[in-house]
Write a protein that holds these residues in place. Structure first.
Motif, short mmCIF file in Angstrom:
data_model
loop_
_atom_site.label_atom_id
_atom_site.label_comp_id
_atom_site.label_asym_id
_atom_site.label_seq_id
_atom_site.Cartn_x
_atom_site.Cartn_y
_atom_site.Cartn_z
N ARG A 47 0.84 -1.19 0.00
CA ARG A 47 0.00 0.00 0.00
C ARG A 47 0.88 1.25 0.00
NH1 ARG A 47 -5.18 -0.82 0.31
NH2 ARG A 47 -5.56 1.39 0.76
N MET A 49 0.67 5.66 0.32
CA MET A 49 -0.08 6.87 0.65
C MET A 49 0.67 8.06 0.05
SD MET A 49 -2.68 8.25 2.39
CE MET A 49 -3.12 7.08 3.69
N ASP A 51 -0.21 12.30 -1.44
CA ASP A 51 -1.18 13.38 -1.66
C ASP A 51 -2.49 13.12 -0.90
OD1 ASP A 51 0.63 14.59 -3.42
OD2 ASP A 51 -0.11 13.41 -5.11
N GLY A 52 -2.36 12.49 0.27
CA GLY A 52 -3.52 12.23 1.10
C GLY A 52 -4.38 11.07 0.63
N ARG A 53 -3.93 10.32 -0.38
CA ARG A 53 -4.71 9.21 -0.91
C ARG A 53 -3.94 7.90 -0.72
NH1 ARG A 53 -6.51 11.46 -6.92
NH2 ARG A 53 -7.61 13.36 -6.22
N GLY A 54 -4.63 6.90 -0.24
CA GLY A 54 -4.03 5.58 -0.12
C GLY A 54 -4.44 4.72 -1.29
N ALA A 55 -3.57 3.81 -1.71
CA ALA A 55 -3.88 2.94 -2.85
C ALA A 55 -3.15 1.62 -2.71
CB ALA A 55 -3.49 3.62 -4.17
N TYR A 63 2.50 3.33 -10.25
CA TYR A 63 2.36 4.71 -9.80
C TYR A 63 3.54 5.56 -10.24
CZ TYR A 63 5.57 3.64 -5.89
OH TYR A 63 6.66 3.28 -5.13
N ARG A 104 -3.46 12.60 -10.82
CA ARG A 104 -3.30 11.56 -9.82
C ARG A 104 -2.01 10.82 -10.13
NH1 ARG A 104 -6.87 9.48 -13.55
NH2 ARG A 104 -6.39 7.41 -14.36
N THR A 106 -1.55 7.26 -9.46
CA THR A 106 -1.70 5.84 -9.74
C THR A 106 -2.02 5.61 -11.21
OG1 THR A 106 -4.01 6.00 -9.02
CG2 THR A 106 -2.40 5.20 -7.41
#
Length: 285
Positions: A47, A49, A51-55, A63, A104, A106
């Motif tokens: 995982r 994280m 820019d405040g986004r988890g993926a 990415y 983004r 990802t």
């Protein structure tokens, strides 16, 4: 813990294989990106994280990592292996143009992008970073950028929009035929012609039905045949003169294009035997 192995490098980029053996569910300390990188998992998942986004990152999700970007990682499923493409600021500028910062980071990896990744890895073993490896890199990066960033601003990044694909191909062929210094690499050739590297590469495929790398090697094989027909015995010298990585690279390329090894071509062209006193070369058969 991470370890990396450099697989290959070309003009403005480096390809690494990075192995991570971390095994933790919590987030790592913040890491700050220092370069433009495209990270493509080959095995495992983890995982990220940013820019405040988890993926979740796995073989279906790559990415982009950008300079100054804050990232954190977690590895609840164990280790992983990734291909990391590190780009120079100049190459990023050439490829990204005026797209601006990606919306983004990802990148969805469909089967076509997966294939482009695998072809890039195969090209790292080609011994031809200036053309074959570079040409394998371009569609992978172009497809990735198209999925995360807006198109270039009007008038930006087109570099010579008024020229047809045929005109671009003709100009490139002229530079290759005349041994122009810029024809030593795909990137420098594109710069000479004031077109993007990706546009130059695509122009050859659309106009001639073969890649730019294939065409350039066709020209070099023709010159090798001239030399072999004239009685050239030193494959090492021939490889160096024609810009191949080594004698083995020369032999592979000639066999791929002409269907015969240099030794067999010598016989076909009437030069079966070496000159008196010339020892046979290893690997020339």
């Amino acid at each position: 813990m991470r370890s990396g192995v450099r697989l290959a490098s070309g003009p403005g980029f480096v390809v690494h294989a990075v192995t991570c053996v971390d095994d933790h569910r919590g987030w790592s300390p913040v890491e700050v990106g220092s370069a433009h990188q495209l990270v493509l998992p080959r095995r495992g998942r983890f995982r990220r994280m940013a820019d405040g986004r988890g993926a979740l990152v796995d073989r279906a999700m790559a990415y982009l990592s950008l300079p100054g970007q804050e990232e954190r990682f977690a590895h609840p499923a164990g280790g992983d292996v990734c291909t990391v493409l590190r780009l120079s600021p100049r190459l990023w500028e050439v490829l990204a143009g005026d797209r601006g910062r990606p919306a983004r980071s990802t990148v969805y990896v469909d089967a076509r992008l997966d294939l482009a990744h695998r072809r890039l890895l195969a090209a790292t073993r080609s011994g031809d970073p200036a053309y074959e490896l570079t040409e394998a890199l371009l569609p992978l990066l172009a497809a990735s950028l198209s999925r995360v960033a807006p198109p270039p601003a009007a008038g930006g990044g087109s570099r010579g929009p008024g020229r047809t694909a045929g005109a671009v191909v003709d100009a490139a062929r002229e530079a290759i035929a005349s041994d122009h210094e810029a024809a030593g690499g795909l990137m420098t050739l594109a710069e000479l012609l004031s077109v993007s590297p990706y546009r130059l590469s695509r122009a050859f495929t659309s106009e001639l039905g073969v890649s730019l790398t294939h065409y350039r090697n066709r020209v070099r094989v023709g010159r090798a045949l001239d030399r072999l027909e004239a009685g050239e015995q030193s494959l090492a010298r021939l490889a160096a003169d024609l810009g191949f990585a080594d004698q083995a690279h020369l032999t592979r390329t000639i066999r791929r294009h002409a269907g015969h090894t240099p030794a067999a071509l010598r016989r076909l062209l009437g030069h079966a035997g070496a000159r008196p006193g010339t020892p046979p070369e290893a690997g020339s058969a």
